[in-house]
Design an enzyme around this catalytic site. Structure first.
Site, PDB file in Angstrom:
ATOM      1  N   GLY A   1       0.832  -1.206   0.000  1.00 20.13           N
ATOM      2  CA  GLY A   1       0.000   0.000   0.000  1.00 20.13           C
ATOM      3  C   GLY A   1       0.864   1.253   0.000  1.00 20.13           C
TER       4      GLY A   1
ATOM      5  CB  THR B   1       5.298  -5.880   4.751  1.00 20.30           C
ATOM      6  OG1 THR B   1       4.216  -6.804   4.965  1.00 20.30           O
ATOM      7  CG2 THR B   1       6.046  -6.318   3.503  1.00 20.30           C
ATOM      8  CB  ILE B   2       5.023  -9.336   9.268  1.00 26.07           C
ATOM      9  CG1 ILE B   2       3.506  -9.181   9.073  1.00 26.07           C
ATOM     10  CG2 ILE B   2       5.534  -8.456  10.398  1.00 26.07           C
ATOM     11  CD1 ILE B   2       2.676  -9.737  10.229  1.00 26.07           C
ATOM     12  CG  ASP B   3       1.786  -9.361   5.023  1.00 27.53           C
ATOM     13  OD1 ASP B   3       1.706  -9.826   6.173  1.00 27.53           O
ATOM     14  OD2 ASP B   3       1.007  -8.498   4.584  1.00 27.53           O
TER      15      ASP B   3
ATOM     16  CE  LYS C   1       2.563 -36.344  14.858  1.00 28.05           C
ATOM     17  NZ  LYS C   1       3.131 -35.771  13.651  1.00 28.05           N
TER      18      LYS C   1
ATOM     19  CD  GLU D   1      -4.212 -12.330   7.656  1.00 30.10           C
ATOM     20  OE1 GLU D   1      -4.953 -12.023   8.591  1.00 30.10           O
ATOM     21  OE2 GLU D   1      -3.354 -11.539   7.190  1.00 30.10           O
TER      22      GLU D   1
ATOM     23  NE  ARG E   1     -10.678 -25.979  23.276  1.00 34.12           N
ATOM     24  CZ  ARG E   1     -11.674 -26.837  23.452  1.00 34.12           C
ATOM     25  NH1 ARG E   1     -12.262 -27.379  22.406  1.00 34.12           N
ATOM     26  NH2 ARG E   1     -12.085 -27.179  24.666  1.00 34.12           N
TER      27      ARG E   1
HETATM   28  O1  F6P Z   1       0.252  -6.380   6.078  1.00 37.69           O
HETATM   29  C1  F6P Z   1       0.552  -6.709   7.394  1.00 37.69           C
HETATM   30  C2  F6P Z   1      -0.639  -7.280   8.087  1.00 37.69           C
HETATM   31  O2  F6P Z   1      -0.281  -7.586   9.409  1.00 37.69           O
HETATM   32  C3  F6P Z   1      -1.280  -8.490   7.407  1.00 37.69           C
HETATM   33  O3  F6P Z   1      -0.563  -9.677   7.650  1.00 37.69           O
HETATM   34  C4  F6P Z   1      -2.656  -8.469   8.001  1.00 37.69           C
HETATM   35  O4  F6P Z   1      -3.599  -9.075   7.136  1.00 37.69           O
HETATM   36  C5  F6P Z   1      -2.946  -6.989   8.123  1.00 37.69           C
HETATM   37  O5  F6P Z   1      -1.692  -6.331   8.137  1.00 37.69           O
HETATM   38  C6  F6P Z   1      -3.723  -6.601   9.341  1.00 37.69           C
HETATM   39  O6  F6P Z   1      -3.989  -5.234   9.273  1.00 37.69           O
HETATM   40  P1  F6P Z   1      -4.576  -4.375  10.485  1.00 37.69           P
HETATM   41  O7  F6P Z   1      -3.450  -4.122  11.452  1.00 37.69           O
HETATM   42  O8  F6P Z   1      -5.048  -3.138   9.840  1.00 37.69           O
HETATM   43  O9  F6P Z   1      -5.637  -5.199  11.116  1.00 37.69           O
END
Ligand code: F6P
Length: 329
Positions: free
Chosen positions: A109, A131-133, A219, A228, A253
């Site tokens: 973004g 970015t963590i992604d 197991k 996600e 769970r």
């Molecule tokens: O882009 C980083 C991220 O943490 C994604 O992994 C996640 O889908 C999103 O941002 C969550 O965004 P927000 O903090 O706006 O909920």
């Protein structure tokens, strides 16, 4: 934009934060000052650019932050910057401070906004992938990814203890938006049974087959890492369906690791990448790059046009997925 030598740059963090952003900011500010530039911090990303929340930074402003999660400059996702009026205001603020070039720390973004801004106003922008992604093309890793994976693995390790004690099947949802990198690496590092990714369709039948195979082998418990953005559905719904189909006596769970993955002290690796890329971003501006993202590929610095970094897909290595299935016996 004139081609006067660059003496003044602005730096900002935008979008979701990532561990290592502070380490990258430290490198940007200190490299800039070392190179004789004035470095201005723009607070809260594009929001601060629009609202003129801008302050000159000195070397001490970035002291004692290399080890801290989050971003001392704050961050935001700005709706206003998506409008031409918002960008006009942002440009006026930059002019007021005589800022000639920008270093943008963020992900998709952030770089999309930077690209449009560069096209409209000609201001040079160099992006630092935070970015963590890990979903940006042009760099093997993005800043924050390693820490996020370690956090998720730590969470799965803890879940493993209780899963084993109770003979339960756990579905652990991790972040990543439309990217499966966090999920895949977490699944490998935590020895999960299987993983559901956005990049690969897994049918319910296939998932049940994998888990059933385990049940047959007696197991006691299973760990399923769920990205996600996976294609099968919501984690809770998947868990319910599996429970019914497998006629599980033991409980199923769901744990959502969530925003924990975005926080915490950056790993040594993230600090290293952040420092290299923050430093490289300033050097890139001085070398005349006008619209690029700095990255690391095979341990070498690399420059990729922002538009390509955003658009091109960073492929996931499917051999790793097969490896998980091979080892989950
Ligand atoms: O882009 C980083 C991220 O943490 C994604 O992994 C996640 O889908 C999103 O941002 C969550 O965004 P927000 O903090 O706006 O909920």
């Amino acid at each position: 934009m004139s081609d006067k030598p660059i003496k003044r740059i602005g730096v900002y963090t935008s979008g979701g934060d990532a561990p290592g952003m502070n380490a990258a900011l430290r490198a940007v500010v200190r490299t800039g000052i070392f190179r004789g530039l004035d470095v201005y911090g723009i607070y809260s990303g594009y929001e601060g650019m629009i609202n003129d929340d801008i302050k000159k930074l000195n070397v001490r402003d970035v002291g004692n932050i290399i080890q801290r999660g989050g971003t001392f400059l704050k961050t935001a996702r700005s709706m206003e910057f998506m409008t031409p009026e918002g960008r006009k205001k942002a440009h006026a603020s930059l002019k007021r401070h005589k800022i000639q070039a920008l270093v943008a720390l963020g992900g998709n973004g952030t770089f999309t906004g930077a690209q449009v801004f560069h096209e409209e106003y000609g201001i040079p922008v160099v992006g630092v992938p935070c970015t963590i992604d890990n979903d940006l093309y042009g760099t093997d890793v993005t800043i924050g990814f390693d820490t996020a994976v370690n956090t998720a693995i730590d969470a799965v390790d803890k879940i493993r203890d209780t899963a084993e004690s109770h003979n339960r099947v756990f579905f652990i949802e991790v972040m990543g938006r439309n990217s499966g990198y966090i999920a895949l690496y977490t699944a490998i590092g935590s020895g999960a049974t299987t993983v559901l990714l956005p990049e690969r369709e897994t049918s319910m039948e296939e998932l049940v087959r994998i888990l059933n195979q385990e049940a047959v082998k007696n197991k006691a418990f299973s760990l399923v890492v769920v990205a996600e953005g996976n294609k099968l559905g919501k984690t809770q719904d998947i868990a319910e369906e599996v429970k019914q189909r497998l006629k599980l006596e033991e409980d199923v769970r769901v744990t959502v690791v969530g925003h924990m993955q975005r926080g915490g002290s950056p790993s040594g690796f993230d600090r290293l990448v952040a420092t290299r890329l923050g430093n490289a971003a300033v050097e890139a501006i001085l070398q005349g790059y006008k619209n690029a993202m700095v990255g690391i590929s095979n341990n070498q610095l690399k420059h990729t046009p922002l538009s390509i970094a955003i658009k091109n897909e960073k492929e996931i290595n499917m051999d790793l997925l097969r490896m998980i299935e091979m080892l989950a016996v």
